[in-house]
Motif scaffolding. Structure first.
Motif, short mmCIF file in Angstrom:
data_model
loop_
_atom_site.label_atom_id
_atom_site.label_comp_id
_atom_site.label_asym_id
_atom_site.label_seq_id
_atom_site.Cartn_x
_atom_site.Cartn_y
_atom_site.Cartn_z
N VAL B 251 -11.43 8.94 17.00
CA VAL B 251 -11.50 7.47 16.91
C VAL B 251 -10.40 6.90 17.82
O VAL B 251 -9.23 7.23 17.64
N PRO B 252 -10.79 6.08 18.81
CA PRO B 252 -9.78 5.63 19.78
C PRO B 252 -8.96 4.45 19.26
O PRO B 252 -8.94 3.38 19.88
N VAL B 253 -8.26 4.63 18.14
CA VAL B 253 -7.45 3.53 17.61
C VAL B 253 -6.43 3.09 18.65
O VAL B 253 -5.83 3.91 19.34
N ALA B 254 -6.25 1.77 18.76
CA ALA B 254 -5.31 1.24 19.75
C ALA B 254 -3.89 1.25 19.21
O ALA B 254 -2.92 1.39 19.96
N ARG B 255 -3.77 1.05 17.92
CA ARG B 255 -2.47 1.09 17.26
C ARG B 255 -2.65 1.66 15.86
O ARG B 255 -3.64 1.35 15.20
N VAL B 256 -1.68 2.44 15.41
CA VAL B 256 -1.64 2.82 14.00
C VAL B 256 -0.17 3.02 13.61
O VAL B 256 0.51 3.91 14.10
N GLU B 257 0.30 2.11 12.77
CA GLU B 257 1.70 2.08 12.39
C GLU B 257 1.84 2.45 10.92
O GLU B 257 1.02 2.04 10.09
N ILE B 258 2.88 3.20 10.61
CA ILE B 258 3.17 3.50 9.21
C ILE B 258 4.42 2.74 8.79
O ILE B 258 5.40 2.66 9.54
N LEU B 259 4.38 2.15 7.62
CA LEU B 259 5.55 1.48 7.03
C LEU B 259 5.79 2.11 5.67
O LEU B 259 4.84 2.29 4.90
N ASP B 260 7.04 2.47 5.39
CA ASP B 260 7.29 2.94 4.04
C ASP B 260 7.41 1.74 3.10
O ASP B 260 7.41 0.58 3.54
N ALA B 261 7.47 2.01 1.78
CA ALA B 261 7.45 0.92 0.81
C ALA B 261 8.62 -0.04 1.04
O ALA B 261 8.45 -1.27 0.96
N ALA B 262 9.78 0.50 1.39
CA ALA B 262 10.96 -0.35 1.63
C ALA B 262 10.72 -1.29 2.82
O ALA B 262 11.10 -2.46 2.80
N MET B 263 10.06 -0.76 3.84
CA MET B 263 9.79 -1.58 5.02
C MET B 263 8.78 -2.67 4.69
O MET B 263 8.93 -3.81 5.13
N VAL B 264 7.76 -2.31 3.92
CA VAL B 264 6.78 -3.34 3.52
C VAL B 264 7.48 -4.44 2.74
O VAL B 264 7.25 -5.63 2.98
N GLY B 265 8.39 -4.05 1.84
CA GLY B 265 9.14 -5.04 1.08
C GLY B 265 9.96 -5.94 1.99
O GLY B 265 9.98 -7.17 1.83
N ALA B 266 10.62 -5.35 2.96
CA ALA B 266 11.44 -6.13 3.89
C ALA B 266 10.58 -7.09 4.69
O ALA B 266 10.93 -8.26 4.89
N VAL B 267 9.44 -6.61 5.15
CA VAL B 267 8.51 -7.43 5.93
C VAL B 267 8.00 -8.60 5.08
O VAL B 267 7.98 -9.75 5.53
N ASN B 268 7.61 -8.30 3.86
CA ASN B 268 7.13 -9.37 2.96
C ASN B 268 8.19 -10.45 2.78
O ASN B 268 7.89 -11.64 2.85
N ALA B 269 9.44 -10.01 2.58
CA ALA B 269 10.51 -10.97 2.36
C ALA B 269 10.77 -11.80 3.62
O ALA B 269 10.97 -13.01 3.56
N TYR B 270 10.74 -11.16 4.77
CA TYR B 270 11.10 -11.83 6.02
C TYR B 270 9.95 -12.70 6.55
O TYR B 270 10.17 -13.81 7.00
N SER B 271 8.73 -12.17 6.48
CA SER B 271 7.59 -12.86 7.11
C SER B 271 6.68 -13.55 6.10
O SER B 271 5.61 -14.03 6.47
N LYS B 272 7.09 -13.56 4.84
CA LYS B 272 6.29 -14.22 3.79
C LYS B 272 4.86 -13.67 3.74
O LYS B 272 3.90 -14.41 3.58
N THR B 273 4.74 -12.38 3.92
CA THR B 273 3.43 -11.74 3.79
C THR B 273 3.31 -11.16 2.40
O THR B 273 4.30 -11.12 1.65
N GLY B 274 2.12 -10.72 2.05
CA GLY B 274 1.91 -10.26 0.69
C GLY B 274 1.31 -8.85 0.64
O GLY B 274 0.45 -8.56 -0.19
N PHE B 275 1.79 -7.99 1.51
CA PHE B 275 1.28 -6.62 1.49
C PHE B 275 1.75 -5.92 0.21
O PHE B 275 2.84 -6.19 -0.29
N ALA B 276 0.91 -5.01 -0.30
CA ALA B 276 1.32 -4.20 -1.44
C ALA B 276 2.52 -3.36 -1.04
O ALA B 276 2.53 -2.76 0.04
N GLU B 277 3.54 -3.30 -1.91
CA GLU B 277 4.77 -2.60 -1.50
C GLU B 277 4.65 -1.10 -1.73
O GLU B 277 5.33 -0.50 -2.57
N ARG B 278 3.79 -0.54 -0.95
CA ARG B 278 3.49 0.89 -0.95
C ARG B 278 3.49 1.38 0.49
O ARG B 278 3.35 0.56 1.41
N PRO B 279 3.57 2.69 0.69
CA PRO B 279 3.41 3.20 2.06
C PRO B 279 2.10 2.66 2.64
O PRO B 279 1.06 2.71 1.95
N SER B 280 2.16 2.13 3.84
CA SER B 280 0.98 1.44 4.38
C SER B 280 0.73 1.83 5.83
O SER B 280 1.65 2.20 6.56
#
Lengths: 472, 472
Positions: B251-280
């Motif tokens: 599958v020719p994915v153009a991007r695939v990024e992994i965020l650990d739960a801590a990173m998702v939490g940081a992103v949610n706090a900084y960017s006001k997003t609502g991702f589940a705080e799990r490895p994503s």
């Protein structure tokens, strides 16, 4: 070590005797073997080495290099002998290392899609080995070259438009350097920014900087579906224009080859195929069932809009194999146009926007010279080959063919292209390298050579003219 | 030229005066400007140069290099200042060349899908310029780096899994070498086997071999359709396993990024997003309408089979942009977890089959050390970043973070990985380069450095430890 004033011949003799003691039957001075190792595939003068050795391991290569380095004896690495620019000629004698016995596949890492091989593994043997793992190694220069040889010339071929060249698909190398050190150029990570890119420095260095004894390669998953197609055009222009449009809209064609009418005729005669004797494109598509269908439909539409006709699918494996076998036999098909001839094979690569112009002018030049010289090319890269058929006993004709090659290279350079897309510099294109990049860039290359091989014992006289001064 | 025994300071003074005469207002000794040019983005000691110059052309760079070379004054090329390993610190003083005024896009060749730019062009400016031509330049290291800086560190980033790194997307370079020569490394052909790969030698050389003044880049057609998606997992293992399978079936994915739960939490706090705080995993798909749909369906299926849940499409441009903006703010989001902290940023890259193990062990190590350190990675390449938040005034904590980094690199090397996936060696990873490739490989690099910059005036003290001996 011998002192000053000792004749080269004595030094060589000392090294050769030591090699014979070391390797026994895997050392030979047989003239037939030497002769077979003093030439590549295309037409260059034979220059046999003084001896040929058949090492079986990195440690043996290292021992050979150390013995030869001590006596300043030239060392030439040799694989399948399929190079085209005199890349393996023993210009200053010395010892050829035939690496074909180092043909082990050392590891295949399925999840990482990489493998480790010795340099004598051929690309066909590697792909046969990988078949059951669902992986393949895409680089296909036509000949069943060794991976080591493909590293040395930075080979590419028909799949490069999609999968890149050896530059892109080598992950790491183990190299024996001129002083007999063993160096690993990189780890197995997919990418790195750890220091200078030693891997890329050795890829394409034609055995002048070190002898490669292990190679890490990037592999690719076998596509779910493969299909091929051919389409004919009344003019080269329409063929090239379609390819530009296909690439611009991002159709991920796996192969796209252009054959001129003469090449199609030669292929038909040699492979008993029935392609229309017109400029033609051959395509291969890799992907999912649906993806391949979509690619082919887009290509059919775009080629038709540019004057293509007779778009023909090869969906079944046997049809597809027949089509690509015909393409792969282009070299012998060209030779078959003139029984008894030999080929002077040349290739250039230009920005694709200039490709039609370059091909049309080259055709006119070939016609004016009256030489039989079909053309086939990796059109997606702007790269094409001219097979100049010559009577090996006709000096005037050979001179004429060489002049045609000179004009071809000058034409490609005037279009901001390169004098060699995938055959290397070897003996044949040393002056053209200077024409292409200028004397200061070539001086930079020489400084690298000097730094890594101060006594010029590694494949001397390749890429740069043989220089007695630096070979001491 | 000054004779023996002249103090370095005098020499430097002579050169600086000459530069001031040459460049007038585009020469400065202002301490604020010097300080701003003596640091990169992440936490390293500030080492300002003696002066900063703002050249506007290759000829001016050449003049600066010649004046400095004559007096053996160090020269440091500088772009956006977004490097992370102290790559632009003026270890031995000297002159920093701020190349941001050299920001012209010199040519865009639509049919050939390439362009020529000056080094000060940023990737965002380039892509804004290319938009109307239907082309784009894919390499995206996160920061709005200059193309010159991206060449210097062999940058890669989120799109590398599909489009490769700077290694793969630079066609040619114009370089001013240490002796003030101007060299063009290659022509505009898509590929070449003409001699040593000088282009790849300069890509990733961190300004230690020459100063890049023009860059030829490969471009890509803007995909017909772009879509993004996110998916959460209960464990890192399932996330990584899905990516391995996705890549294996091609599958020719153009991007695939992994965020650990801590990173998702940081992103949610900084960017006001609502991702589940799990490895994503965050994905981006490029292709035709049908192709993108097929890719996304396959990915949804494979992630689900590996325990992924909440697969969420971002089909609309604004949703997609919000998702990737959140990812791009990871650096500041991490910093936001500890107001007042600075970041020690490190990255390693391992074969993907070892990635889960490497991440899990690193997590345990971070937890044991009690440092706040979220992780984000280019999982398709096996490459990940750890943002170690430190109190810049707490020596003990900084030491602890550095030890954590040491263990991380040792872990990656033990897994046949690299100590730096995309940040370079700079000041920060010189010992680790030796750990990774061995002293003989690094000696080879030093011989190349010595051959091309015998007086060590080009960004001295980077990649290799600063050596007074060779800096004369």
């Amino acid at each position: 070590m011998l002192g000053e004033g000792v004749h080269d011949g004595d030094r060589h003799g000392v090294a050769l005797d030591a090699l014979e003691s070391l390797l026994g039957e895997r050392f030979t001075r047989s003239s037939a073997v030497r002769l077979a190792h003093g030439r590549g595939e295309a037409f260059h003068a034979d220059m046999p080495p003084d001896a040929v050795v058949f090492p079986r391991s990195t440690a043996e290569v290292q021992a050979v290099v150390r013995l030869c380095a001590m006596q300043r004896v030239p060392l030439i690495a040799f694989g399948a002998g399929s190079s085209l620019e005199g890349n393996v000629a023993a210009v200053a004698g010395g010892v050829t290392l035939d690496l074909t016995a180092m043909d082990a596949i050392l590891a295949v890492n399925d999840a990482d899609m990489d493998c480790a091989v010795q340099p004598g593994v051929t690309r066909e043997a590697l792909n046969a080995h990988l078949r059951d793992a669902g992986l393949f190694f895409p680089i296909d220069p036509g000949a069943n070259a060794t991976i080591g040889g493909m590293v040395a010339t930075r080979a590419s071929g028909t799949n490069a438009v999609r999968y890149g060249t050896m530059r892109d698909n080598v992950l790491w190398l183990t190299v024996v350097t001129a002083d007999g050190s063993v160096v690993r150029t990189a780890r197995r990570a997919r990418k790195s920014s750890a220091g200078y890119d030693l891997t890329r420095l050795f890829v394409g260095s034609e055995g002048t900087l070190g002898i490669v004894t292990e190679i890490g390669l990037r592999l690719h998953g076998q596509p779910e579906k493969i299909a091929a197609a051919s389409v004919a055009f009344d003019s080269l222009d329409g063929a090239v224009r379609s390819v530009v449009e296909i690439l611009q809209i991002g159709v991920p064609v796996a192969r796209v080859e252009i054959l001129d009418a003469a090449m199609v005729g030669a292929v038909n005669a040699y492979s008993k195929t029935g392609f229309a004797e017109r400029p033609s494109l051959l395509f291969e598509f890799h992907g999912s069932e649906a993806g391949v269908r979509e690619q082919a439909e887009t290509v059919a539409m775009l080629t038709e809009a540019n004057g293509g006709w007779g778009f023909e699918w090869a969906l079944r494996t046997e049809d597809r194999n027949r089509l690509w076998a015909a393409r792969h036999h282009a070299y012998h098909a060209a030779q078959g146009l003139r029984p008894g001839s030999r080929l002077i094979v040349t290739d250039v690569c230009v920005p694709i926007a200039r490709l039609t112009e370059c091909l049309v002018e080259t055709h006119a030049d070939i016609a004016a010279a009256g030489i039989v010289a079909p053309i086939v090319g990796h059109v997606g890269d702007g790269n094409f080959h001219v097979f100049l058929t010559v009577d090996p006993d006709n000096e005037a004709e050979i001179a004429q063919a060489r002049e045609l090659n000179d004009r071809l290279v000058a034409r490609a350079l005037a279009m901001d292209g390169t004098c060699t897309g995938e055959h290397g510099i070897g003996l044949g294109k040393q002056d053209k390298l200077v024409d292409e990049l200028g004397s200061e860039a070539v001086a930079l290359m020489r400084r690298i050579k000097q730094a890594l091989d101060p006594h010029n014992i590694l494949n001397p006289g390749k890429i740069f003219r043989f220089d007695q001064e630096t070979s001491q």
